[in-house]
Design an enzyme around this catalytic site. Structure first.
Site, short mmCIF file in Angstrom:
data_model
loop_
_atom_site.label_atom_id
_atom_site.label_comp_id
_atom_site.label_asym_id
_atom_site.label_seq_id
_atom_site.Cartn_x
_atom_site.Cartn_y
_atom_site.Cartn_z
N TYR A 174 -2.12 -0.83 10.60
CA TYR A 174 -2.43 -1.34 9.23
C TYR A 174 -1.34 -0.99 8.36
O TYR A 174 -0.54 -1.73 7.63
CB TYR A 174 -3.50 -0.89 8.58
N SER B 272 0.86 -0.98 0.14
CA SER B 272 -0.03 -0.02 -0.07
C SER B 272 0.86 1.20 0.06
O SER B 272 2.01 1.05 0.50
CB SER B 272 -0.83 -0.02 1.37
#
Ligand code: NAD
Ligand code: MG
Length: 298
Positions: free
Chosen positions: A203, A190
């Protein structure tokens, strides 16, 4: 227009822009409940034989980025096994239909990747049921947003690490034993690995871990002729977001901050997963491909 995807056009205008309606869903969320409907390439992805005869396992293949990859791989000629949570069967059924419509084999393998026995077993079972395994796309992910550090629970911290990191480790270990020379592993990291947001700092930490693990794995596995790469998405319109991946009040403006003024649609990232799995990517390993909406990664 979805069917018009490859016509030259201003990409900023190609897909829906904010504002979007608030649309809370329980985790893990279903693509079929989203408004507007994400474009996973259902009617728009056209293959050109880049993965003929390949056998691929895609985790989180029921919805979002994984669904777009599953559709693209099937249209490129691959047989596809899907891993997803049992609650996601309605989404998975749609993908299975689309794979079979291409005349390809679809294998449904529901289960929970935070369970080591399932995570390891699903890789072996995919190989058994497909008659081998050439491509492993480790894409399942858990993301829940919190107001601040203080609000993140140990339970969610644990679930995030187990889904995004432990499962990656278990599956990569199994995949490395099974994949032949020419095989490929693709992970999903990401932009959060590089530009972490406070609301999802735990995360973000897993996504940075995925980048590090992918690079190390690439160095080891090229000695067996297996390539390993990561794709780092920016904001994509998937079920992960309205099911708690963002604070709900952020959903109406999701993607507005991108240089495109809109989120990406899953079909817009699938071609990178095709490249990384195919022999066209023969000299590409240990890389992180950003598809971030212009933020870049560094
Ligand atoms: P998604 O919700 O459509 O897909 C994630 C999938 O992960 C789910 O469909 C589910 O099948 C799977 N999953 C989650 N927990 C699981 C568990 N315990 N066991 C088995 N499967 C489980 O959302 P998405 O955005 O397509 O997510 C795909 C990947 O992309 C994730 O790794 C996510 O972190 C990453 N990502 C997404 C974005 C974004 O903006 N959507 C941005 C950067 C990275
Ligand atoms: Mg899903």
């Amino acid at each position: 227009m979805a069917d018009d995807r490859l016509r030259m056009q201003d990409p900023r205008e190609q897909y829906p822009k904010p504002p979007f309606p608030e649309q809370p869903q329980p985790v893990p969320g279903l693509a079929r409940e989203m408004t507007p409907k994400p474009d996973h390439g259902e009617t728009s992805y056209k293959g050109s034989g880049k993965l003929v005869g390949r056998k691929a396992l895609i985790t989180g293949g029921d919805s979002g980025i994984g669904r777009a990859v599953a559709i693209a791989y099937a249209r490129e000629g691959a047989d596809v096994a899907l891993s997803y949570l049992p609650d996601e069967q309605p989404d998975a059924d749609e993908v299975i239909r689309l794979i079979e419509a291409e005349g390809r084999k679809a294998v449904a393998l529901p289960g929970d990747v935070t369970d080591e026995a399932y995570a390891r077993g699903v890789v072996r079972e995919a190989a058994e049921r497909l008659g081998g395994l050439d491509v492993l796309v480790i894409n399942a992910g858990h993301q829940q947003a919190y107001e601040s550090l203080d609000k993140i629970t140990t339970e969610d911290f644990d679930e995030t690490l187990r889904t995004n990191l432990y499962a990656l480790f278990w599956m990569a270990q199994e995949g490395a034993r099974l994949l032949p020379p020419g095989g490929a592993i693709v992970t999903t990291s990401s932009i959060q690995a590089y530009e972490p947001s406070t609301a999802i700092m735990h995360y973000a930490m897993t996504k940075a871990g995925i980048v590090a693990f992918t690079k190390a794995l690439a160095t080891e596995l090229i000695e067996k002729g297996i390539r390993v790469n990561s794709v780092a998405p920016g904001p994509f319109w998937t079920a992960l977001q309205p099911s708690g991946g963002q604070m709900q009040e952020k959903i109406p403006q999701f993607g507005a901050q991108s240089k495109f003024g809109r989120p990406g649609q899953p079909v817009e990232i699938a071609p990178v997963y095709v490249l990384l799995a195919s022999q066209e990517g023969s000299y590409i390993t240990g890389e992180v491909y950003g598809v971030t909406g212009g933020e870049g990664i560094a």
